[in-house]
Design an enzyme around this catalytic site. Structure first.
Site, PDB file in Angstrom:
ATOM      1  N   GLU A  47     -41.216  -7.362 -62.499  1.00 54.74           N
ATOM      2  CA  GLU A  47     -40.989  -5.934 -62.340  1.00 54.74           C
ATOM      3  C   GLU A  47     -39.487  -5.664 -62.412  1.00 54.74           C
ATOM      4  O   GLU A  47     -38.712  -6.244 -61.645  1.00 54.74           O
ATOM      5  CB  GLU A  47     -41.555  -5.479 -60.987  1.00 54.74           C
ATOM      6  CG  GLU A  47     -41.533  -3.995 -60.760  1.00 54.74           C
ATOM      7  CD  GLU A  47     -42.136  -3.627 -59.410  1.00 54.74           C
ATOM      8  OE1 GLU A  47     -42.502  -2.452 -59.245  1.00 54.74           O
ATOM      9  OE2 GLU A  47     -42.227  -4.500 -58.510  1.00 54.74           O
ATOM     10  N   ASP A  58     -36.964   3.406 -51.746  1.00 52.36           N
ATOM     11  CA  ASP A  58     -36.306   2.119 -51.541  1.00 52.36           C
ATOM     12  C   ASP A  58     -35.406   2.105 -50.318  1.00 52.36           C
ATOM     13  O   ASP A  58     -34.771   3.103 -49.964  1.00 52.36           O
ATOM     14  CB  ASP A  58     -35.494   1.749 -52.780  1.00 52.36           C
ATOM     15  CG  ASP A  58     -36.390   1.464 -53.973  1.00 52.36           C
ATOM     16  OD1 ASP A  58     -37.261   0.592 -53.853  1.00 52.36           O
ATOM     17  OD2 ASP A  58     -36.235   2.120 -55.015  1.00 52.36           O
TER      18      ASP A  58
END
Length: 266
Positions: A47, A58
């Site tokens: 990824e 995040d």
């Protein structure tokens, strides 16, 4: 049939390892080396993060990686070129982009998908794209035309009715968020994690890959008993951060870490 679907149907391991890192941190040439090192050391799917100024899903480690990456000159041409270089090293390994919707929109959806596919990308994870929107349905159709997947995230708070609705625009695998909050390394996970993953597999009939918080071989080994895949991002990104621009040292550290995770549930 998408390459990711084929991969899960023919995989020789119980659970796949899906590491993540942000392209461009500390620079794009290093990203090619890091991607190759991770692929050589046992990644089953890789990824790749597209750097973005507001990565709302995040935690601090990946936020800092995005900030460092954005200090470098950015262009889609460079992004796709680096992706292609990683892909050509191990073309049999599926690559996935984790990106927010803005870069796709800015590039132009069809142009982005065409260039991503040509670079070796087989699926997209888009944390800020709700599954029940016109954009999601359009993107799902356009990806399907190219044998690419739209990989949705499901959290512990996602209710059954919404999970049922996700069938319409989900493919490849489901990215199951193991805990509340943003990405980052954690010591413990919910006691009903196994039950939840088995529940999702029964409803969606798709592989369920667990991410957010997993960082150690011990954690990976435990969750791999019931998840179809283990996704690790912050711990990989921390290795890149801690090694700075010492590329050779970082490559070695990434190789060692990737091998330790992969071997923990081989």
């Amino acid at each position: 049939m998408s390459k990711i679907k084929t991969y899960f149907e023919t995989k020789s391991v119980q659970s796949v390892y899906i590491p993540f890192f942000t392209l461009g941190d500390p620079d794009y040439d290093a990203s090619v080396e890091y991607g190759k090192a991770i692929l050589e050391s046992g990644a089953n799917i890789l990824e790749l993060g597209i750097p973005f100024s507001d990565p709302v899903a995040d935690g601090p480690v990946i936020q800092r990686a995005d900030a460092r990456a954005l200090k470098n000159p950015f262009s889609f041409e460079k992004l796709f070129s680096v992706t292609k270089a990683i892909h050509e090293h191990r073309p049999e390994t599926p690559l996935v982009y984790l990106t927010y919707f803005n870069p796709i929109y800015r590039c132009g959806i069809e142009s982005f998908l065409n260039q991503a596919k040509a670079s070796g990308i087989e699926g997209l994870v888009i944390p800020d794209l709700p599954f029940d929107t016109e954009e999601s349905e359009f993107l799902f159709r356009e990806l399907a035309k190219r044998d690419m997947d739209l990989i949705h995230l499901i959290t512990p708070a996602t209710v059954k009715s919404r999970i049922q609705m996700m069938k319409k625009t989900s493919s490849g695998f489901i990215y199951y968020v193991t805990s509340f909050g943003v990405t980052g390394e954690r010591r413990e996970f919910s006691v009903d994690l196994e039950e939840r993953i088995k529940f999702l597999k029964g409803i969606l009939n798709l592989p369920i890959c667990a991410g957010f918080g997993i960082s150690t071989p011990e954690q990976a080994s435990q969750i791999a008993h019931y998840a179809d895949g283990i996704i690790i991002g912050s711990a990989v990104q921390r290795i890149i951060e801690e090694n700075g621009k010492n590329r050779a040292q970082c490559v070695k550290a990434l190789q060692d870490y990737t091998s330790s995770i992969r071997n923990s549930f081989s």
